[in-house]
Structure formats: C-alpha cells, structure tokens
Write an enzyme that holds these catalytic residues in place. Structure first.
Site, mmCIF file in Angstrom:
data_model
loop_
_atom_site.group_PDB
_atom_site.id
_atom_site.type_symbol
_atom_site.label_atom_id
_atom_site.label_comp_id
_atom_site.label_asym_id
_atom_site.label_seq_id
_atom_site.Cartn_x
_atom_site.Cartn_y
_atom_site.Cartn_z
ATOM 1 N N ASN A 11 13.220 123.215 136.437
ATOM 2 C CA ASN A 11 14.393 122.904 135.621
ATOM 3 C C ASN A 11 15.613 123.688 136.102
ATOM 4 O O ASN A 11 16.652 123.670 135.457
ATOM 5 C CB ASN A 11 14.125 123.249 134.147
ATOM 6 C CG ASN A 11 13.271 122.201 133.453
ATOM 7 O OD1 ASN A 11 13.575 121.007 133.506
ATOM 8 N ND2 ASN A 11 12.192 122.626 132.818
ATOM 9 N N LYS A 14 20.068 124.778 140.500
ATOM 10 C CA LYS A 14 20.436 125.323 141.807
ATOM 11 C C LYS A 14 19.263 125.239 142.768
ATOM 12 O O LYS A 14 19.428 124.948 143.953
ATOM 13 C CB LYS A 14 20.917 126.766 141.656
ATOM 14 C CG LYS A 14 22.239 126.888 140.924
ATOM 15 C CD LYS A 14 22.722 128.323 140.859
ATOM 16 C CE LYS A 14 24.074 128.416 140.169
ATOM 17 N NZ LYS A 14 24.554 129.822 140.103
ATOM 18 N N ASP A 79 6.985 128.982 143.666
ATOM 19 C CA ASP A 79 7.138 130.225 142.934
ATOM 20 C C ASP A 79 7.654 131.226 143.935
ATOM 21 O O ASP A 79 7.095 131.368 145.035
ATOM 22 C CB ASP A 79 5.812 130.692 142.322
ATOM 23 C CG ASP A 79 6.044 131.738 141.248
ATOM 24 O OD1 ASP A 79 6.884 131.485 140.355
ATOM 25 O OD2 ASP A 79 5.410 132.803 141.289
ATOM 26 N N TYR A 164 18.732 136.889 143.139
ATOM 27 C CA TYR A 164 18.976 138.179 143.786
ATOM 28 C C TYR A 164 19.758 138.055 145.089
ATOM 29 O O TYR A 164 19.937 139.056 145.798
ATOM 30 C CB TYR A 164 17.636 138.874 144.069
ATOM 31 C CG TYR A 164 16.858 139.262 142.846
ATOM 32 C CD1 TYR A 164 17.054 140.491 142.207
ATOM 33 C CD2 TYR A 164 15.905 138.396 142.298
ATOM 34 C CE1 TYR A 164 16.339 140.845 141.079
ATOM 35 C CE2 TYR A 164 15.177 138.739 141.171
ATOM 36 C CZ TYR A 164 15.398 139.963 140.560
ATOM 37 O OH TYR A 164 14.693 140.320 139.434
#
Length: 217
Positions: A11, A14, A79, A164
């Site tokens: 979801n 980006k 992930d 990050y």
C-alpha cells in the site's frame, strides 16, 4: 505483445512507483512481454497479514502468499530495510516501525541518528536489504535477496527517495540515496537488484513454467 498482470502486495505508493519503474526497465532490456504491475488498490481489498517472521525473506513470502491466495493472480511482495553494523544489524525487519507504529519515516530517521550519535564515521557501516518474493498460485514461489552497502550519514541529505534514503550513502558515492536521480538509484539499489533478478523468473512462470527454490543475488 500481450500484457500480463502481476500484483505488488503493498500500500506504499512510493514503493509501487519505484517497483513499476524498475520492472518496466527490466522488461525493456530483456525484450520480454509487457508486465502490468497492479497495486493493492487495484484489487479487491483483503486483510493484510501480520509480518511475524524474523527475516526479510519470511515476511516477503507472507505478503506474497496472502496476495496470491486472495486475488488468484501472480503476486510480488518485498520486505526491505536497513541493517546498521553497530546496532547488531538492527533495525532490520523492524525498519519501517523502528520508532513505533504507524510508520513515520522522519521519526524513524531521527531515532536512528540518536542511537548512533556518538559513533564515528568509520564505524557507521550499514546496508540496505530487499527480499523480493514471487508466488504463482499452484506453480510455486521464489525469493531473491538484493543488498546495497554503504554507511549512515550524520544528518539527512536530499529530498528524493523515501524511508532512510536521506541518511544512507552508498559505497562509491559522495551523495546520499535521496540525492540520486531515480535512474541512478535504481541502477544500484537493493530493490533494483532484486527486481532485475526476479523479472526473468516472472516472465518464465507467466509463460507456464514452475518456479524453482529460493535464490540469493
């Protein structure tokens, strides 16, 4: 040329944009059939599974399996996160929720900087990791890992990317990930590596083949 649909189980808008861009480039380079990457907003809603595994590979598979089961379509899921040497490879799988739920990139970045505030530059080594899972209903599953080494900066730099990225300077670069163009980032990123490695398997599977076991890149 036929277009085949694959669902990306995320979801994160980006991340979806980035994955679509990298997949499109990989398909062009390989002269493969067009692959339309759908997001979760393009399919019937279903409850997101809990990410209960301790590895990137395990959590990527949880998401891809749930998506394939619920939609009946081939599913991709990733992930990903950052591993910092002096934090014993944390945040790791907790990267998106390092400062607590819900996900807040600014809070995550601020917490990470506080935790290594007194660590000198030569000891701020880190890497981004992406595990990309591909599951085809009744035809198997595949997981590929991509990594990108670098170090954590002392303050954010750049306005691009997400997560990050403003804190991470890849090996061989003088800029942060957030200061690179989208194309420059895709060429070296952990996610770009994983996607480019898995696209040929996606194409082969969508042509009727079964998937082999897991593989690292």
């Amino acid at each position: 040329m036929a277009t085949t649909q694959v669902v990306l189980a995320t979801n994160n808008p980006k991340k979806l944009i980035e994955l679509r861009r990298v997949v499109a480039a990989a398909v062009r380079e390989g002269s493969a059939p067009d692959i339309e990457v759908l997001g979760l907003a393009d399919v019937a809603p279903y409850p997101e599974p809990a990410e209960t595994e301790s590895t990137f590979e395990g959590n990527a598979l949880i998401k891809a399996r749930a998506c394939a089961e619920r939609t009946g379509l081939p599913a991709l899921a990733d992930d990903s996160g950052i591993e910092v040497d002096v934090l014993n490879n944390m945040p790791g799988v907790r990267s998106a929720r390092w400062a607590g739920a819900p996900t807040d990139a600014e809070a995550n970045n601020a917490l990470l900087l506080r935790q290594i505030d007194d660590v000198p530059a030569e000891q701020r080594g880190a890497r981004f990791v992406c595990a990309m899972a591909f599951v085809v209903p009744d035809h198997g599953e595949q997981v590929i890992r991509g990594t990108m080494d670098g170090h954590v900066l002392t303050s954010p730099r750049g306005a691009g990317g997400f997560g990050y990225d403003p804190l991470f300077q890849p090996v061989g670069e003088q800029r942060s990930l957030a200061e690179l163009s989208a194309e420059e980032k895709d060429a070296i990123s952990h996610r770009g590596q994983a996607v480019r490695a898995i696209v040929p398997l996606v194409v082969a599977a969508l042509s009727g083949g079964d998937l082999p076991g897991s593989k690292e890149s």
